[in-house]
Design a protein around this motif. Structure first.
Motif, PDB file in Angstrom:
ATOM      1  N   ASP A 159       2.533   1.453  -3.595  1.00  0.00           N
ATOM      2  CA  ASP A 159       1.655   1.713  -4.731  1.00  0.00           C
ATOM      3  C   ASP A 159       0.689   2.864  -4.497  1.00  0.00           C
ATOM      4  OD1 ASP A 159       2.901  -0.469  -5.863  1.00  0.00           O
ATOM      5  OD2 ASP A 159       1.328  -1.882  -5.230  1.00  0.00           O
ATOM      6  N   GLY A 160       0.357   3.091  -3.231  1.00  0.00           N
ATOM      7  CA  GLY A 160      -0.573   4.173  -2.918  1.00  0.00           C
ATOM      8  C   GLY A 160      -2.027   3.827  -3.180  1.00  0.00           C
ATOM      9  N   ASN A 161      -2.327   2.572  -3.477  1.00  0.00           N
ATOM     10  CA  ASN A 161      -3.704   2.151  -3.734  1.00  0.00           C
ATOM     11  C   ASN A 161      -4.348   1.607  -2.464  1.00  0.00           C
ATOM     12  OD1 ASN A 161      -3.490   2.753  -6.512  1.00  0.00           O
ATOM     13  ND2 ASN A 161      -2.512   0.766  -6.890  1.00  0.00           N
ATOM     14  N   LYS A 162      -5.501   2.120  -2.115  1.00  0.00           N
ATOM     15  CA  LYS A 162      -6.204   1.657  -0.928  1.00  0.00           C
ATOM     16  C   LYS A 162      -6.914   0.345  -1.250  1.00  0.00           C
ATOM     17  CE  LYS A 162      -9.399   3.235   2.650  1.00  0.00           C
ATOM     18  NZ  LYS A 162     -10.277   4.356   3.098  1.00  0.00           N
ATOM     19  N   PRO A 163      -6.645  -0.724  -0.489  1.00  0.00           N
ATOM     20  CA  PRO A 163      -7.258  -2.025  -0.793  1.00  0.00           C
ATOM     21  C   PRO A 163      -8.719  -2.071  -0.369  1.00  0.00           C
ATOM     22  CG  PRO A 163      -5.970  -2.185   1.204  1.00  0.00           C
ATOM     23  CD  PRO A 163      -5.759  -0.784   0.673  1.00  0.00           C
ATOM     24  N   ASP A 164      -9.459  -3.023  -0.974  1.00  0.00           N
ATOM     25  CA  ASP A 164     -10.864  -3.209  -0.594  1.00  0.00           C
ATOM     26  C   ASP A 164     -10.973  -3.707   0.848  1.00  0.00           C
ATOM     27  OD1 ASP A 164     -11.672  -2.454  -3.114  1.00  0.00           O
ATOM     28  OD2 ASP A 164     -11.630  -4.495  -3.895  1.00  0.00           O
ATOM     29  N   ILE A 193       0.838  -1.204   0.000  1.00  0.00           N
ATOM     30  CA  ILE A 193       0.000   0.000   0.000  1.00  0.00           C
ATOM     31  C   ILE A 193       0.873   1.255   0.000  1.00  0.00           C
ATOM     32  CG2 ILE A 193      -1.664   1.337   1.350  1.00  0.00           C
ATOM     33  CD1 ILE A 193      -2.747  -1.358   2.381  1.00  0.00           C
ATOM     34  N   LYS A 194       1.922   1.228   0.816  1.00  0.00           N
ATOM     35  CA  LYS A 194       2.822   2.378   0.898  1.00  0.00           C
ATOM     36  C   LYS A 194       3.536   2.619  -0.424  1.00  0.00           C
ATOM     37  CE  LYS A 194       6.580   4.211   3.747  1.00  0.00           C
ATOM     38  NZ  LYS A 194       7.482   3.935   4.898  1.00  0.00           N
TER      39      LYS A 194
END
Length: 443
Positions: A68-73, A65-66
């Motif tokens: 890629d910056g994408n918030k997971p489901d 997450i850190k």
């Protein structure tokens, strides 16, 4: 029904289930003694190795997450929380349904004695595994075996920061002065787990014990399996140690084990734990003769917990008819569920109830654990929380309150409580009155 049968089920056990007082009335002591030697185990519970593997996945997800910056489901922490709830809920359900509740009471006692709190992802994963891996197998065994298992368990090592405790003269300590000695675990072993605060040790003993167990750590995520405890030779302080006047030669891992074994067998430990057990089972101020007899048995048996509990059960001071122990929230919840046959509740409901009542599992916030005396739980807000929970709990039950009172309290049921239940406006009110009665709140 005899009063002794009521004491056997409610004071020594976790509360009478339907028919349990009747089963115990012929030979209450024998009924309890037959439970000794049956450790409260659940082979289906995951251990520390599985928890550390799950924790490694959590950390990988956070790093992704850190990066890629994408918030997971699904938040990375959620699987840890689900596993925690499942383990805690399973333990509560097992205690509620067990026919050997003396064993489960001992498991509860020692889990609180060796308290860890589930704050932070690592301990959310690890905390429940300490209870069923290091404590449950030893509740009727030698205390030294339990102490060694707990002190080397990943949950305790992480909670008290020993996994990064390295001797100043060790290879790791010399290479990196910021990774030095941590005294937390050593201090709590002496103060809370063995000798007690007045057990005759001093600060130098704390330091020497910390040095003896330096290098006691856990595997890192990148290290090969099996995951769990690891002794880091390069982090262990070299040389002999002197604890409580006795010198322990350099022997690596065996040095710390030798110190802990002697602490478990120490007379101060025998006195401290015997008194604490008597306080838990019988009274906040137990009879000195009871404590002394248990202490002598501890020393004669080498800390055999089954023998010490047998001494407790056989001592007349443990069978005083007047209930002297005010139930903790956990004891109240479990005994209410046992009395009503309300097993099978969802884990989140049981945990939510304990949170409402002020005793969320693995959340004491201190190595000293939750309080075990009446003064810790009899405040106005705490009692109001019990009343509120009892009213809601009773509303879900379609039981006969008078029969329930007879089955759960036996000879302890007073005329005043019997009359109040008989005059209740509804079954729900009658059950709530029973649960909040003085004889149900005490054991």
């Amino acid at each position: 029904m005899t009063y002794l049968a009521t004491i056997a089920a409610n004071r020594f056990g976790l509360g009478a289930r339907p028919g349990e007082i009747a089963a115990a009335q012929t030979d209450p002591r024998g009924w309890l003694l037959r439970q000794i030697g049956k450790p409260p185990l659940d082979p289906n519970q995951p251990g520390a190795a599985a928890a550390l593997a799950q924790l490694a996945l959590f950390r990988q997800a956070k790093q992704a997450i850190k990066k890629d910056g994408n918030k997971p489901d699904t938040p990375p922490r959620r699987p840890l929380a689900r596993s925690f709830a499942a383990q805690v809920g399973n333990t509560l359900e097992s205690a509620i349904g067990s026919g050997d509740s003396l064993a489960w009471r001992l498991r509860e006692f020692f889990s609180n004695h060796f308290s860890v709190s589930s704050r932070g992802a690592a301990l959310l994963a690890l905390a429940p595994t300490l209870e069923h891996e290091a404590i449950a197998p030893h509740v009727f065994g030698k205390f030294e075996d339990m102490l060694l298992a707990v002190s080397s368990h990943p949950a305790m090592l992480v909670y008290l920061n020993n996994e990064r405790s390295f001797g100043p003269d060790s290879m790791i300590g010399r290479r990196n002065r910021q990774r030095g000695l941590n005294e937390n675990l050593a201090r709590e072993i002496l103060e809370l787990h063995t000798l007690g605060v007045n057990g005759g040790y001093d600060q130098q003993d704390v330091i020497e014990l910390a040095l003896a167990i330096s290098g006691w750590s856990i595997t890192r995520p990148r290290e090969p399996e099996p995951r769990g405890f690891v002794f880091r030779t390069q982090g262990h302080q070299p040389g002999a140690r002197r604890v409580l006047g006795k010198t322990y030669a350099e022997a690596g891992l065996a040095q710390g084990k030798a110190v802990l074994t002697d602490l478990a067998r120490h007379p101060a430990t025998a006195r401290f734990l015997s008194r604490k057990l008597a306080q838990h089972f019988v009274s906040d101020k137990p009879a000195p003769a009871l404590v002394e007899q248990m202490t002598r048995r501890w020393q004669a048996s080498g800390g055999d917990l089954g023998a010490v509990i047998t001494e407790l059960i056989n001592h007349p001071a443990a069978w005083e008819p007047e209930p002297q122990k005010f139930k903790t929230p956990r004891e109240f919840l479990i005994s209410a569920c046992r009395a009503t046959g309300a097993a099978g509740w969802q884990a989140r409901e049981l945990i939510g109830a304990l949170e409402l009542l002020g005793q969320r599992p693995f959340n004491a916030g201190s190595p000293a654990g939750y309080g075990d005396s009446e003064s810790a739980w009899d405040g106005a807000d705490a009692l109001l929380a019990r009343i509120d929970w009892a009213a809601r709990f009773s509303g879900r039950l379609g039981l006969d309150a008078e029969r329930l009172a007879h089955n759960s309290l036996g000879a302890a049921l007073t005329p005043a409580t019997r009359t109040a239940i008989e005059r209740a406006e509804s079954r729900t009110q009658g059950i709530a009155l029973l649960l909040m009665s003085p004889e149900f709140q005490r054991r």
